[in-house]
Design a protein around this motif. Structure first.
Motif, PDB file in Angstrom:
ATOM      1  N   ALA A 111     -12.470   2.212   8.248  1.00 27.26           N
ATOM      2  CA  ALA A 111     -12.604   3.835   8.006  1.00 27.26           C
ATOM      3  C   ALA A 111     -12.863   4.350   6.617  1.00 27.26           C
ATOM      4  O   ALA A 111     -12.485   3.439   5.950  1.00 27.26           O
ATOM      5  CB  ALA A 111     -11.051   4.144   8.619  1.00 27.26           C
ATOM      6  N   VAL A 112     -13.420   5.355   6.563  1.00 28.32           N
ATOM      7  CA  VAL A 112     -13.858   5.779   5.350  1.00 28.32           C
ATOM      8  C   VAL A 112     -12.372   6.348   4.572  1.00 28.32           C
ATOM      9  O   VAL A 112     -12.317   5.894   3.385  1.00 28.32           O
ATOM     10  CB  VAL A 112     -14.725   7.034   5.331  1.00 28.32           C
ATOM     11  CG1 VAL A 112     -14.939   7.838   4.127  1.00 28.32           C
ATOM     12  CG2 VAL A 112     -16.026   6.821   5.957  1.00 28.32           C
ATOM     13  N   CYS A 113     -11.585   6.807   5.086  1.00 33.02           N
ATOM     14  CA  CYS A 113     -10.290   7.236   4.543  1.00 33.02           C
ATOM     15  C   CYS A 113      -9.147   6.621   5.506  1.00 33.02           C
ATOM     16  O   CYS A 113      -9.259   6.572   6.715  1.00 33.02           O
ATOM     17  CB  CYS A 113     -10.029   8.614   4.676  1.00 33.02           C
ATOM     18  SG  CYS A 113     -11.147   9.617   3.192  1.00 33.02           S
ATOM     19  N   PRO A 114      -8.057   6.044   4.788  1.00 37.89           N
ATOM     20  CA  PRO A 114      -7.109   5.523   5.674  1.00 37.89           C
ATOM     21  C   PRO A 114      -6.300   6.757   6.078  1.00 37.89           C
ATOM     22  O   PRO A 114      -6.440   7.764   5.698  1.00 37.89           O
ATOM     23  CB  PRO A 114      -6.280   4.571   4.827  1.00 37.89           C
ATOM     24  CG  PRO A 114      -6.553   5.257   3.443  1.00 37.89           C
ATOM     25  CD  PRO A 114      -7.861   5.689   3.399  1.00 37.89           C
ATOM     26  N   PRO A 115      -5.354   6.599   7.325  1.00 32.26           N
ATOM     27  CA  PRO A 115      -4.504   7.426   7.767  1.00 32.26           C
ATOM     28  C   PRO A 115      -3.536   7.871   6.681  1.00 32.26           C
ATOM     29  O   PRO A 115      -3.108   7.052   5.842  1.00 32.26           O
ATOM     30  CB  PRO A 115      -3.760   6.951   8.821  1.00 32.26           C
ATOM     31  CG  PRO A 115      -4.483   5.781   9.319  1.00 32.26           C
ATOM     32  CD  PRO A 115      -5.410   5.037   8.199  1.00 32.26           C
ATOM     33  N   GLN A 116      -3.148   9.226   6.593  1.00 29.39           N
ATOM     34  CA  GLN A 116      -2.344   9.824   5.648  1.00 29.39           C
ATOM     35  C   GLN A 116      -0.974   9.258   5.729  1.00 29.39           C
ATOM     36  O   GLN A 116      -0.465   9.327   6.869  1.00 29.39           O
ATOM     37  CB  GLN A 116      -2.476  11.294   5.520  1.00 29.39           C
ATOM     38  CG  GLN A 116      -3.156  11.876   4.542  1.00 29.39           C
ATOM     39  CD  GLN A 116      -3.061  13.319   4.569  1.00 29.39           C
ATOM     40  OE1 GLN A 116      -4.047  14.121   5.108  1.00 29.39           O
ATOM     41  NE2 GLN A 116      -2.203  14.163   3.607  1.00 29.39           N
ATOM     42  N   ARG A 117      -0.318   9.111   4.546  1.00 27.69           N
ATOM     43  CA  ARG A 117       1.371   8.856   4.810  1.00 27.69           C
ATOM     44  C   ARG A 117       2.040   9.896   3.854  1.00 27.69           C
ATOM     45  O   ARG A 117       1.538   9.472   2.604  1.00 27.69           O
ATOM     46  CB  ARG A 117       1.519   7.379   4.501  1.00 27.69           C
ATOM     47  CG  ARG A 117       0.768   6.418   5.243  1.00 27.69           C
ATOM     48  CD  ARG A 117       1.326   4.815   5.290  1.00 27.69           C
ATOM     49  NE  ARG A 117       0.647   4.236   5.842  1.00 27.69           N
ATOM     50  CZ  ARG A 117       0.950   2.675   5.833  1.00 27.69           C
ATOM     51  NH1 ARG A 117       1.727   2.230   4.937  1.00 27.69           N
ATOM     52  NH2 ARG A 117       0.348   1.882   6.517  1.00 27.69           N
ATOM     53  N   GLN A 118       2.339  10.646   4.045  1.00 30.10           N
ATOM     54  CA  GLN A 118       3.145  11.624   3.359  1.00 30.10           C
ATOM     55  C   GLN A 118       4.528  10.910   2.831  1.00 30.10           C
ATOM     56  O   GLN A 118       5.446  10.472   3.499  1.00 30.10           O
ATOM     57  CB  GLN A 118       3.531  12.985   4.004  1.00 30.10           C
ATOM     58  CG  GLN A 118       2.264  13.722   4.249  1.00 30.10           C
ATOM     59  CD  GLN A 118       2.449  15.165   4.826  1.00 30.10           C
ATOM     60  OE1 GLN A 118       3.731  15.717   4.697  1.00 30.10           O
ATOM     61  NE2 GLN A 118       1.715  16.013   5.092  1.00 30.10           N
ATOM     62  N   GLU A 119       4.877  10.931   1.338  1.00 31.02           N
ATOM     63  CA  GLU A 119       5.812  10.539   0.832  1.00 31.02           C
ATOM     64  C   GLU A 119       6.203  11.285  -0.450  1.00 31.02           C
ATOM     65  O   GLU A 119       5.432  11.454  -1.194  1.00 31.02           O
ATOM     66  CB  GLU A 119       5.683   8.786   0.639  1.00 31.02           C
ATOM     67  CG  GLU A 119       6.971   8.383   0.088  1.00 31.02           C
ATOM     68  CD  GLU A 119       6.535   6.871  -0.136  1.00 31.02           C
ATOM     69  OE1 GLU A 119       7.019   6.263  -1.152  1.00 31.02           O
ATOM     70  OE2 GLU A 119       6.058   6.210   0.715  1.00 31.02           O
ATOM     71  N   PHE A 155      -5.709   8.644   0.595  1.00 29.69           N
ATOM     72  CA  PHE A 155      -5.549   7.169   0.027  1.00 29.69           C
ATOM     73  C   PHE A 155      -4.463   6.830  -0.756  1.00 29.69           C
ATOM     74  O   PHE A 155      -4.124   5.853  -1.596  1.00 29.69           O
ATOM     75  CB  PHE A 155      -6.916   6.897  -0.522  1.00 29.69           C
ATOM     76  CG  PHE A 155      -7.252   7.796  -1.702  1.00 29.69           C
ATOM     77  CD1 PHE A 155      -6.908   7.778  -2.771  1.00 29.69           C
ATOM     78  CD2 PHE A 155      -8.537   8.605  -1.320  1.00 29.69           C
ATOM     79  CE1 PHE A 155      -7.267   9.116  -3.617  1.00 29.69           C
ATOM     80  CE2 PHE A 155      -8.766   9.886  -2.181  1.00 29.69           C
ATOM     81  CZ  PHE A 155      -8.172   9.817  -3.416  1.00 29.69           C
ATOM     82  N   GLY A 156      -3.674   7.743  -1.019  1.00 27.79           N
ATOM     83  CA  GLY A 156      -2.321   7.569  -1.828  1.00 27.79           C
ATOM     84  C   GLY A 156      -0.993   8.269  -1.193  1.00 27.79           C
ATOM     85  O   GLY A 156      -1.207   9.034  -0.484  1.00 27.79           O
ATOM     86  N   ARG A 157       0.206   7.756  -1.688  1.00 26.08           N
ATOM     87  CA  ARG A 157       1.302   8.366  -1.533  1.00 26.08           C
ATOM     88  C   ARG A 157       2.276   8.418  -2.681  1.00 26.08           C
ATOM     89  O   ARG A 157       2.119   7.786  -3.481  1.00 26.08           O
ATOM     90  CB  ARG A 157       2.087   7.654   0.010  1.00 26.08           C
ATOM     91  CG  ARG A 157       2.357   5.937  -0.451  1.00 26.08           C
ATOM     92  CD  ARG A 157       2.914   5.546   0.786  1.00 26.08           C
ATOM     93  NE  ARG A 157       3.257   4.237   0.933  1.00 26.08           N
ATOM     94  CZ  ARG A 157       2.679   3.298   1.266  1.00 26.08           C
ATOM     95  NH1 ARG A 157       1.480   3.503   1.918  1.00 26.08           N
ATOM     96  NH2 ARG A 157       3.077   1.992   0.963  1.00 26.08           N
ATOM     97  N   ALA A 158       3.150   9.199  -2.487  1.00 30.48           N
ATOM     98  CA  ALA A 158       4.111   9.357  -3.831  1.00 30.48           C
ATOM     99  C   ALA A 158       3.470   9.810  -4.726  1.00 30.48           C
ATOM    100  O   ALA A 158       3.592   9.383  -6.047  1.00 30.48           O
ATOM    101  CB  ALA A 158       5.055   8.331  -3.979  1.00 30.48           C
ATOM    102  N   ARG A 201     -15.377   6.066  -1.876  1.00 25.69           N
ATOM    103  CA  ARG A 201     -15.989   6.460  -0.651  1.00 25.69           C
ATOM    104  C   ARG A 201     -14.989   7.712   0.180  1.00 25.69           C
ATOM    105  O   ARG A 201     -15.813   8.440   0.661  1.00 25.69           O
ATOM    106  CB  ARG A 201     -15.999   5.242   0.608  1.00 25.69           C
ATOM    107  CG  ARG A 201     -17.014   4.003   0.046  1.00 25.69           C
ATOM    108  CD  ARG A 201     -16.932   3.273   0.777  1.00 25.69           C
ATOM    109  NE  ARG A 201     -16.904   3.238   2.426  1.00 25.69           N
ATOM    110  CZ  ARG A 201     -16.284   2.639   3.030  1.00 25.69           C
ATOM    111  NH1 ARG A 201     -15.840   1.282   2.989  1.00 25.69           N
ATOM    112  NH2 ARG A 201     -16.703   2.989   4.589  1.00 25.69           N
ATOM    113  N   CYS A 202     -13.831   7.621   0.218  1.00 26.02           N
ATOM    114  CA  CYS A 202     -13.164   8.781   0.663  1.00 26.02           C
ATOM    115  C   CYS A 202     -13.438  10.071  -0.007  1.00 26.02           C
ATOM    116  O   CYS A 202     -13.540  11.047   0.432  1.00 26.02           O
ATOM    117  CB  CYS A 202     -11.785   8.261   0.817  1.00 26.02           C
ATOM    118  SG  CYS A 202     -10.633   9.368   1.399  1.00 26.02           S
ATOM    119  N   VAL A 203     -13.144   9.866  -1.356  1.00 33.37           N
ATOM    120  CA  VAL A 203     -13.511  11.164  -2.167  1.00 33.37           C
ATOM    121  C   VAL A 203     -14.989  11.800  -1.991  1.00 33.37           C
ATOM    122  O   VAL A 203     -14.895  13.001  -1.520  1.00 33.37           O
ATOM    123  CB  VAL A 203     -13.363  10.954  -3.692  1.00 33.37           C
ATOM    124  CG1 VAL A 203     -13.794  12.334  -4.388  1.00 33.37           C
ATOM    125  CG2 VAL A 203     -11.949  10.600  -3.966  1.00 33.37           C
TER     126      VAL A 203
END
Length: 292
Positions: A111-119, A155-158, A201-203
């Motif tokens: 995937a271009v971007c991974p699934p979001q993980r809100q933290e 692509f990031g959390r916290a 790539r995601c950006v």
């Protein structure tokens, strides 16, 4: 792991799934069968045009670092976020279903971007630094904003962000920003080099409202941060977003192996019409530390 390239049982524990080992690193690709063809190697992308992807809901001015909405627009954003969370849960369920192929005919997919993980980021200590994902840098003063939690980075959390408004077009804003947090992409299966490539790539595929983005890499190399292995990609991005005067900006992405299968994320984006903010971004990179 000392083994020839090939498909091996997923070290992350996905029952019935296989992950590709290229001889040095684990790949992002998964397969339901070890007989699948090897996944394609990512090609270098200096001075290449990156077409917009279907995952363009973050786009320029509606992306994580570029928006401030009010009234009914806030309600719409809440609905969209809820839909993204639902879709992420569906993707996660399918990915973890050993009876589900990862692509047509069981072929590997990425995937271009991974699934979001809100933290939510942890409370910040009063030490004059911004902390996220076991990384920290010295806190910026004015004109930078105080650190705020950033929930729109796939692509990031916290993640914490400091930013400066560079342009305004009605309710829309274009920002210079520095972000720090924990890398989501890969969750231990990507080397810093792989993680940095995924972030860029995601950006380029999602942050510019569907506009074509050109990329001119100035640096793409290994480095160390506080004694830890890391990878740097520095690139000049070109774009043409309606209503925005800036047509280029400096992108700096650093992924740091912080240990225990985790990685830290440093991300800076400085538009061409704010050259005075390049030095603070570079200084923060030079003073990155890995928290113990």
């Amino acid at each position: 792991m000392s083994a020839p390239p090939g498909w091996y049982p997923d070290p992350g524990g996905l029952s019935g799934m296989f992950r590709f080992w290229d001889g040095q690193n684990w790949s992002a690709a998964l397969s339901a069968t070890p007989q699948a063809a090897p996944p394609p190697s990512p090609a270098p992308a200096p001075r290449t045009a990156v077409p917009p992807t279907a995952n363009s809901t973050y786009g320029a001015l509606t992306g994580a670092r570029r928006t401030r909405r009010s009234g009914w627009m806030l309600g719409l954003i809440v609905v969209l976020v809820a839909l993204v969370v639902v879709m992420a849960l569906v993707v996660n369920r399918v990915t973890n279903d050993p009876g589900s192929p990862t692509g047509p005919g069981g072929t590997p997919t990425t995937a271009v971007c991974p699934p979001q993980r809100q933290e939510t980021p942890s409370p910040q200590p009063s030490d004059g630094r911004v902390h996220g994902g076991r990384l920290s840098y010295p806190l910026f003063g004015a004109p930078w904003s105080p650190p705020v939690a950033e929930y729109g980075i796939p692509f990031g959390r916290a993640v914490l962000r400091q930013s400066v408004v560079i342009e305004r077009a009605g309710v829309q804003e274009w920002l210079a920003a520095v972000l720090i947090g924990q890398l989501t992409a890969g969750d231990g299966f990507f080397s810093p080099k792989d993680g940095a490539a995924i972030v860029v790539r995601c950006v380029t595929g999602t942050f510019y409202g569907g506009s074509e983005v050109t990329r001119d890499d100035r640096a793409n190399r290994a480095m160390t941060v506080d004694g830890h292995d890391a990878w740097l990609i520095e690139s000049e991005l070109g774009f043409d977003v309606p209503g925005i005067r800036a047509k280029h900006e400096l992108l700096i992405v650093v992924i740091v192996d912080t240990g225990d299968g985790a990685a830290g994320l440093f991300y800076a984006s400085i538009p061409e019409n704010a050259p005075q903010l390049v030095r603070p971004a570079r200084n923060s990179l030079a003073e990155l530390e890995v928290d113990s």
